[in-house]
Design a protein around this motif. Structure first.
Motif, mmCIF file in Angstrom:
data_model
loop_
_atom_site.group_PDB
_atom_site.id
_atom_site.type_symbol
_atom_site.label_atom_id
_atom_site.label_comp_id
_atom_site.label_asym_id
_atom_site.label_seq_id
_atom_site.Cartn_x
_atom_site.Cartn_y
_atom_site.Cartn_z
ATOM 1 N N ASP A 1 49.900 42.042 35.692
ATOM 2 C CA ASP A 1 49.868 42.304 37.122
ATOM 3 C C ASP A 1 48.430 42.255 37.608
ATOM 4 O O ASP A 1 47.518 42.653 36.887
ATOM 5 C CB ASP A 1 50.481 43.680 37.422
ATOM 6 N N VAL A 2 48.233 41.772 38.812
ATOM 7 C CA VAL A 2 46.896 41.678 39.397
ATOM 8 C C VAL A 2 46.869 42.477 40.693
ATOM 9 O O VAL A 2 47.688 42.226 41.597
ATOM 10 C CB VAL A 2 46.495 40.216 39.673
ATOM 11 N N ALA A 3 45.970 43.454 40.787
ATOM 12 C CA ALA A 3 45.828 44.233 42.012
ATOM 13 C C ALA A 3 45.135 43.392 43.079
ATOM 14 O O ALA A 3 44.434 42.418 42.785
ATOM 15 C CB ALA A 3 45.042 45.506 41.738
ATOM 16 N N SER A 4 45.311 43.780 44.329
ATOM 17 C CA SER A 4 44.791 42.977 45.438
ATOM 18 C C SER A 4 43.266 42.982 45.510
ATOM 19 O O SER A 4 42.669 42.076 46.087
ATOM 20 C CB SER A 4 45.359 43.492 46.770
ATOM 21 N N GLY A 5 42.608 43.983 44.918
ATOM 22 C CA GLY A 5 41.161 44.090 45.041
ATOM 23 C C GLY A 5 40.357 43.305 44.028
ATOM 24 O O GLY A 5 39.129 43.210 44.152
ATOM 25 N N VAL A 6 41.010 42.736 43.008
ATOM 26 C CA VAL A 6 40.302 41.988 41.968
ATOM 27 C C VAL A 6 41.009 40.657 41.733
ATOM 28 O O VAL A 6 42.213 40.613 41.506
ATOM 29 C CB VAL A 6 40.230 42.788 40.651
ATOM 30 N N PHE A 7 40.230 39.582 41.772
ATOM 31 C CA PHE A 7 40.759 38.230 41.581
ATOM 32 C C PHE A 7 40.404 37.734 40.188
ATOM 33 O O PHE A 7 39.286 37.940 39.713
ATOM 34 C CB PHE A 7 40.165 37.292 42.634
ATOM 35 N N ILE A 8 41.364 37.094 39.514
ATOM 36 C CA ILE A 8 41.123 36.505 38.197
ATOM 37 C C ILE A 8 40.738 35.047 38.371
ATOM 38 O O ILE A 8 41.487 34.255 38.949
ATOM 39 C CB ILE A 8 42.362 36.607 37.292
ATOM 40 N N LEU B 1 42.131 49.074 33.725
ATOM 41 C CA LEU B 1 40.781 49.622 33.836
ATOM 42 C C LEU B 1 40.368 49.655 35.305
ATOM 43 O O LEU B 1 40.624 48.715 36.054
ATOM 44 C CB LEU B 1 39.807 48.755 33.040
ATOM 45 N N HIS B 2 39.725 50.756 35.721
ATOM 46 C CA HIS B 2 39.212 50.859 37.085
ATOM 47 C C HIS B 2 37.709 50.621 37.094
ATOM 48 O O HIS B 2 37.001 51.019 36.174
ATOM 49 C CB HIS B 2 39.534 52.224 37.691
ATOM 50 N N ILE B 3 37.239 49.972 38.144
ATOM 51 C CA ILE B 3 35.826 49.674 38.293
ATOM 52 C C ILE B 3 35.344 50.188 39.638
ATOM 53 O O ILE B 3 36.151 50.561 40.502
ATOM 54 C CB ILE B 3 35.553 48.153 38.209
ATOM 55 N N ILE C 1 37.679 37.668 30.172
ATOM 56 C CA ILE C 1 38.409 37.261 31.373
ATOM 57 C C ILE C 1 37.455 37.348 32.560
ATOM 58 O O ILE C 1 36.912 38.414 32.854
ATOM 59 C CB ILE C 1 39.641 38.153 31.603
ATOM 60 N N SER C 2 37.239 36.237 33.235
ATOM 61 C CA SER C 2 36.344 36.204 34.384
ATOM 62 C C SER C 2 37.080 36.729 35.620
ATOM 63 O O SER C 2 38.158 36.247 35.974
ATOM 64 C CB SER C 2 35.850 34.780 34.632
ATOM 65 N N CYS C 3 36.471 37.729 36.286
ATOM 66 C CA CYS C 3 37.090 38.360 37.447
ATOM 67 C C CYS C 3 36.080 38.466 38.589
ATOM 68 O O CYS C 3 34.874 38.372 38.373
ATOM 69 C CB CYS C 3 37.605 39.762 37.107
ATOM 70 N N VAL C 4 36.588 38.704 39.787
ATOM 71 C CA VAL C 4 35.752 38.921 40.960
ATOM 72 C C VAL C 4 36.344 40.054 41.779
ATOM 73 O O VAL C 4 37.539 40.017 42.120
ATOM 74 C CB VAL C 4 35.662 37.644 41.829
ATOM 75 N N ALA C 5 35.510 41.061 42.101
ATOM 76 C CA ALA C 5 35.942 42.146 42.979
ATOM 77 C C ALA C 5 35.834 41.672 44.423
ATOM 78 O O ALA C 5 34.788 41.196 44.850
ATOM 79 C CB ALA C 5 35.088 43.387 42.754
ATOM 80 N N LEU C 6 36.913 41.806 45.181
ATOM 81 C CA LEU C 6 36.945 41.292 46.541
ATOM 82 C C LEU C 6 36.499 42.308 47.582
ATOM 83 O O LEU C 6 36.208 41.944 48.722
ATOM 84 C CB LEU C 6 38.360 40.803 46.874
ATOM 85 N N SER D 1 34.558 46.521 48.230
ATOM 86 C CA SER D 1 33.742 47.577 47.651
ATOM 87 C C SER D 1 34.576 48.826 47.366
ATOM 88 O O SER D 1 35.713 48.954 47.816
ATOM 89 C CB SER D 1 32.592 47.929 48.611
ATOM 90 N N GLY D 2 33.982 49.725 46.589
ATOM 91 C CA GLY D 2 34.675 50.954 46.226
ATOM 92 C C GLY D 2 35.421 50.814 44.911
ATOM 93 O O GLY D 2 35.226 49.867 44.148
ATOM 94 N N VAL D 3 36.294 51.778 44.637
ATOM 95 C CA VAL D 3 37.070 51.767 43.396
ATOM 96 C C VAL D 3 38.149 50.692 43.465
ATOM 97 O O VAL D 3 38.934 50.650 44.413
ATOM 98 C CB VAL D 3 37.705 53.145 43.128
ATOM 99 N N GLN D 4 38.166 49.820 42.470
ATOM 100 C CA GLN D 4 39.150 48.743 42.394
ATOM 101 C C GLN D 4 39.822 48.757 41.016
ATOM 102 O O GLN D 4 39.251 49.263 40.050
ATOM 103 C CB GLN D 4 38.486 47.375 42.614
ATOM 104 N N GLN D 5 41.006 48.215 40.949
ATOM 105 C CA GLN D 5 41.758 48.184 39.697
ATOM 106 C C GLN D 5 41.749 46.786 39.107
ATOM 107 O O GLN D 5 42.069 45.808 39.788
ATOM 108 C CB GLN D 5 43.198 48.632 39.935
ATOM 109 N N CYS D 6 41.375 46.700 37.827
ATOM 110 C CA CYS D 6 41.404 45.419 37.121
ATOM 111 C C CYS D 6 42.847 45.018 36.813
ATOM 112 O O CYS D 6 43.762 45.826 36.946
ATOM 113 C CB CYS D 6 40.601 45.527 35.815
#
Length: 233
Positions: free
Chosen positions: A136-143, A196-198, A164-169, A171-176
């Motif tokens: 599953d991919v959360a809306s705040g992080v793009f793979i 994992l949360h970032i 795994i290359s990711c991009v946070a879309l 700011s703030g706490v996001q879910q991988c």
């Protein structure tokens, strides 16, 4: 021993009405404890959080929360017996505050490094091949890449890394992305830990001038759909 003190980190001066500072903690069991490899249950108590500060006139303030439980950071999944995965974040350049090991930059690539460790004791499970899947991919992080990685067999005590290359879309706490290690032949789940949360921040002009590179995956990318099940006779 509890959470570390923030005394060695940068001091933030907050605006009186709208100021805020965000912190993200990674909590692990003591490596020397008997349950060092056990996952946190959602009801596991993690202790209390105590906040202390000084006002503009030097007057002290203090706030202590109620007992905090693992909640969504916990899992009721059974303990992995054949293989397990752990996750960590790699960022270049590193944020100014190196203590924030899960801090990334908004809209700049970072690497989610997944380490697969073999736990199997019997010969049959030792030769079992695995595939790492993105569940599953959360809306705040793009793979920025595929959703399946061929891992192969992992002997007991040995490890393999998948980047795994990711991009946070935002700011703030996001879910991988939520990950699962499954059997290559039967698609049975060997381990599926919580995501994992970032914490994503805006890069300073100096930081954004550096090129951000992601390591190439160390596993082979495959299109590995779940196996078809034969109808019962």
């Amino acid at each position: 021993g509890g959470l570390p003190s923030l005394g060695s980190r940068a001091v933030y001066q907050l605006e009186p009405s709208t100021g805020a500072a965000h912190y993200l903690f990674e909590i692990k069991r003591d490596v020397n404890s008997a349950d060092a490899h056990e996952a946190f249950d959602p009801k596991t108590p993690l202790g209390k959080l105590e906040l202390r500060w000084r006002g503009s006139m030097g007057d002290p303030g203090r706030l202590q929360t109620q007992i905090i439980v693992a909640g969504g950071a916990g899992t009721t999944d059974p303990r992995p017996t054949t293989a397990k995965i752990t996750q960590r974040v790699l960022v270049h350049p590193r944020p100014i505050d190196d203590a924030d090991v899960s801090t990334v930059y908004v809209e700049q690539p970072f690497v989610l490094r997944v380490t697969i460790e073999g736990l199997a004791e019997n010969a049959e499970d030792t030769t079992r091949a695995y595939v790492l899947r993105v569940k599953d991919v959360a809306s705040g992080v793009f793979i920025d890449g595929p959703r399946s990685y061929a891992v192969g067999a992992v002997a007991r005590g040995s490890t393999r890394d998948v980047d795994i290359s990711c991009v946070a879309l935002g700011s703030g706490v996001q879910q991988c992305p939520t990950l699962a290690l499954v059997g290559a032949l039967d698609d049975a789940v060997a381990h599926a830990p919580p995501a994992l949360h970032i914490f994503a921040i805006r890069a300073s002009p100096k930081s954004s001038a550096h090129a951000v590179t992601a390591n190439a995956p160390t596993a082979t990318v495959v299109d590995a759909p779940p196996p078809a099940h034969s109808p019962a006779s």
